[in-house]
Scaffold this motif. Structure first.
Motif, PDB file in Angstrom:
ATOM      1  N   PHE A  91      11.017  21.992 -17.678  1.00 39.82           N
ATOM      2  CA  PHE A  91      10.381  23.115 -17.007  1.00 39.82           C
ATOM      3  C   PHE A  91      10.271  24.293 -17.957  1.00 39.82           C
ATOM      4  O   PHE A  91      11.171  24.553 -18.755  1.00 39.82           O
ATOM      5  CB  PHE A  91      11.193  23.530 -15.780  1.00 39.82           C
ATOM      6  N   LYS A  92       9.165  25.021 -17.851  1.00 35.92           N
ATOM      7  CA  LYS A  92       8.956  26.212 -18.664  1.00 35.92           C
ATOM      8  C   LYS A  92       9.738  27.402 -18.127  1.00 35.92           C
ATOM      9  O   LYS A  92      10.182  28.252 -18.883  1.00 35.92           O
ATOM     10  CB  LYS A  92       7.460  26.569 -18.693  1.00 35.92           C
ATOM     11  N   ARG A  93       9.889  27.435 -16.850  1.00 36.71           N
ATOM     12  CA  ARG A  93      10.564  28.556 -16.183  1.00 36.71           C
ATOM     13  C   ARG A  93      12.082  28.376 -16.273  1.00 36.71           C
ATOM     14  O   ARG A  93      12.619  27.341 -15.895  1.00 36.71           O
ATOM     15  CB  ARG A  93      10.122  28.591 -14.729  1.00 36.71           C
ATOM     16  N   PRO A  94      12.830  29.381 -16.711  1.00 36.89           N
ATOM     17  CA  PRO A  94      14.278  29.229 -16.874  1.00 36.89           C
ATOM     18  C   PRO A  94      15.041  29.056 -15.556  1.00 36.89           C
ATOM     19  O   PRO A  94      16.106  28.441 -15.537  1.00 36.89           O
ATOM     20  CB  PRO A  94      14.718  30.504 -17.593  1.00 36.89           C
ATOM     21  N   THR A  95      14.518  29.572 -14.455  1.00 44.72           N
ATOM     22  CA  THR A  95      15.224  29.440 -13.171  1.00 44.72           C
ATOM     23  C   THR A  95      14.853  28.171 -12.414  1.00 44.72           C
ATOM     24  O   THR A  95      15.418  27.901 -11.354  1.00 44.72           O
ATOM     25  CB  THR A  95      14.926  30.652 -12.265  1.00 44.72           C
ATOM     26  N   ALA A  96      13.910  27.391 -12.938  1.00 44.62           N
ATOM     27  CA  ALA A  96      13.452  26.175 -12.261  1.00 44.62           C
ATOM     28  C   ALA A  96      14.559  25.123 -12.249  1.00 44.62           C
ATOM     29  O   ALA A  96      15.299  24.963 -13.217  1.00 44.62           O
ATOM     30  CB  ALA A  96      12.217  25.626 -12.949  1.00 44.62           C
ATOM     31  N   LYS A  97      14.672  24.420 -11.111  1.00 45.15           N
ATOM     32  CA  LYS A  97      15.689  23.384 -10.944  1.00 45.15           C
ATOM     33  C   LYS A  97      15.084  22.183 -10.238  1.00 45.15           C
ATOM     34  O   LYS A  97      14.136  22.314  -9.466  1.00 45.15           O
ATOM     35  CB  LYS A  97      16.854  23.892 -10.090  1.00 45.15           C
ATOM     36  N   LYS A  98      15.677  21.029 -10.487  1.00 45.74           N
ATOM     37  CA  LYS A  98      15.355  19.848  -9.706  1.00 45.74           C
ATOM     38  C   LYS A  98      15.968  20.026  -8.327  1.00 45.74           C
ATOM     39  O   LYS A  98      16.961  20.718  -8.167  1.00 45.74           O
ATOM     40  CB  LYS A  98      15.928  18.582 -10.348  1.00 45.74           C
ATOM     41  N   GLU A  99      15.409  19.402  -7.317  1.00 43.07           N
ATOM     42  CA  GLU A  99      15.859  19.544  -5.925  1.00 43.07           C
ATOM     43  C   GLU A  99      15.887  21.022  -5.515  1.00 43.07           C
ATOM     44  O   GLU A  99      16.829  21.496  -4.879  1.00 43.07           O
ATOM     45  CB  GLU A  99      17.217  18.890  -5.708  1.00 43.07           C
ATOM     46  N   PHE A 100      14.852  21.746  -5.891  1.00 44.30           N
ATOM     47  CA  PHE A 100      14.794  23.193  -5.668  1.00 44.30           C
ATOM     48  C   PHE A 100      14.860  23.556  -4.191  1.00 44.30           C
ATOM     49  O   PHE A 100      15.522  24.517  -3.826  1.00 44.30           O
ATOM     50  CB  PHE A 100      13.538  23.784  -6.315  1.00 44.30           C
ATOM     51  N   LEU A 101      14.236  22.789  -3.330  1.00 46.33           N
ATOM     52  CA  LEU A 101      14.252  23.109  -1.901  1.00 46.33           C
ATOM     53  C   LEU A 101      15.610  22.799  -1.280  1.00 46.33           C
ATOM     54  O   LEU A 101      16.162  23.595  -0.514  1.00 46.33           O
ATOM     55  CB  LEU A 101      13.142  22.344  -1.176  1.00 46.33           C
ATOM     56  N   LYS A 102      16.166  21.661  -1.630  1.00 44.01           N
ATOM     57  CA  LYS A 102      17.473  21.263  -1.093  1.00 44.01           C
ATOM     58  C   LYS A 102      18.553  22.268  -1.488  1.00 44.01           C
ATOM     59  O   LYS A 102      19.350  22.694  -0.653  1.00 44.01           O
ATOM     60  CB  LYS A 102      17.832  19.872  -1.605  1.00 44.01           C
ATOM     61  N   LYS A 103      18.558  22.667  -2.749  1.00 44.42           N
ATOM     62  CA  LYS A 103      19.565  23.626  -3.221  1.00 44.42           C
ATOM     63  C   LYS A 103      19.398  24.994  -2.562  1.00 44.42           C
ATOM     64  O   LYS A 103      20.382  25.646  -2.225  1.00 44.42           O
ATOM     65  CB  LYS A 103      19.492  23.751  -4.740  1.00 44.42           C
ATOM     66  N   ALA A 104      18.166  25.410  -2.375  1.00 46.44           N
ATOM     67  CA  ALA A 104      17.919  26.716  -1.747  1.00 46.44           C
ATOM     68  C   ALA A 104      18.391  26.721  -0.297  1.00 46.44           C
ATOM     69  O   ALA A 104      19.015  27.684   0.159  1.00 46.44           O
ATOM     70  CB  ALA A 104      16.433  27.058  -1.825  1.00 46.44           C
ATOM     71  N   VAL A 105      18.120  25.654   0.439  1.00 48.07           N
ATOM     72  CA  VAL A 105      18.550  25.578   1.838  1.00 48.07           C
ATOM     73  C   VAL A 105      20.073  25.518   1.914  1.00 48.07           C
ATOM     74  O   VAL A 105      20.686  26.177   2.764  1.00 48.07           O
ATOM     75  CB  VAL A 105      17.905  24.370   2.547  1.00 48.07           C
ATOM     76  N   GLU A 106      20.706  24.747   1.044  1.00 48.60           N
ATOM     77  CA  GLU A 106      22.171  24.662   1.044  1.00 48.60           C
ATOM     78  C   GLU A 106      22.811  26.018   0.752  1.00 48.60           C
ATOM     79  O   GLU A 106      23.841  26.363   1.334  1.00 48.60           O
ATOM     80  CB  GLU A 106      22.646  23.631   0.024  1.00 48.60           C
ATOM     81  N   GLU A 107      22.206  26.789  -0.135  1.00 51.57           N
ATOM     82  CA  GLU A 107      22.769  28.095  -0.486  1.00 51.57           C
ATOM     83  C   GLU A 107      22.589  29.120   0.634  1.00 51.57           C
ATOM     84  O   GLU A 107      23.425  30.000   0.806  1.00 51.57           O
ATOM     85  CB  GLU A 107      22.122  28.623  -1.766  1.00 51.57           C
ATOM     86  N   THR A 108      21.501  29.029   1.372  1.00 53.62           N
ATOM     87  CA  THR A 108      21.236  30.026   2.407  1.00 53.62           C
ATOM     88  C   THR A 108      21.677  29.584   3.800  1.00 53.62           C
ATOM     89  O   THR A 108      21.609  30.383   4.736  1.00 53.62           O
ATOM     90  CB  THR A 108      19.733  30.374   2.449  1.00 53.62           C
TER      91      THR A 108
END
Length: 124
Positions: A91-108
């Motif tokens: 990924f070009k973006r430094p904050t980009a992650k795999k499983e981006f949606l799953k991780k975001a929901v787990e954190e919030t």
């Protein structure tokens, strides 16, 4: 066994139904707040190349009887492949992650109960 006799009086049943509708509205609003936060966090983790993926994000709240369901996702056809941890990508973006949606929901997710409490405490 306990038996209870319910007397039908005008206004009591109607006020109970109004209360139930009020609670449904408040919990729906809390779910919307949660999905908005999860979507914002997911947008930080979403890889950006042409912005098609990040612009395809959707949120939906459905009330079906006593069940309130919130959905968040991406409508872009390739979103599944970008989200899949087995598909290797850089990924070009430094904050980009795999499983981006799953991780975001787990954190919030801990915020959901907080939002429900806040919405139910609010004045009409």
């Amino acid at each position: 066994m306990i038996k209870i006799k319910v007397s039908k009086r005008k206004g009591r049943n109607q006020s109970f139904l109004q209360y139930c509708q009020h609670v449904d509205q408040r919990v729906s609003r809390a779910m919307q707040r949660f999905l908005f936060d999860a979507g914002a966090q997911s947008a930080i983790y979403t890889p950006i190349d042409t912005s098609t993926l990040i612009n395809s994000q959707f949120r939906d709240v459905t009330v079906n009887g006593t069940k309130i369901t919130g959905r968040i996702g991406y409508s872009a056809s390739y979103a599944v492949y970008v989200h899949d941890p087995k598909v290797k990508q850089k990924f070009k973006r430094p904050t980009a992650k795999k499983e981006f949606l799953k991780k975001a929901v787990e954190e919030t997710l801990p915020n959901l109960t907080k939002y429900i409490h806040e919405e139910l405490k609010r004045d009409r």
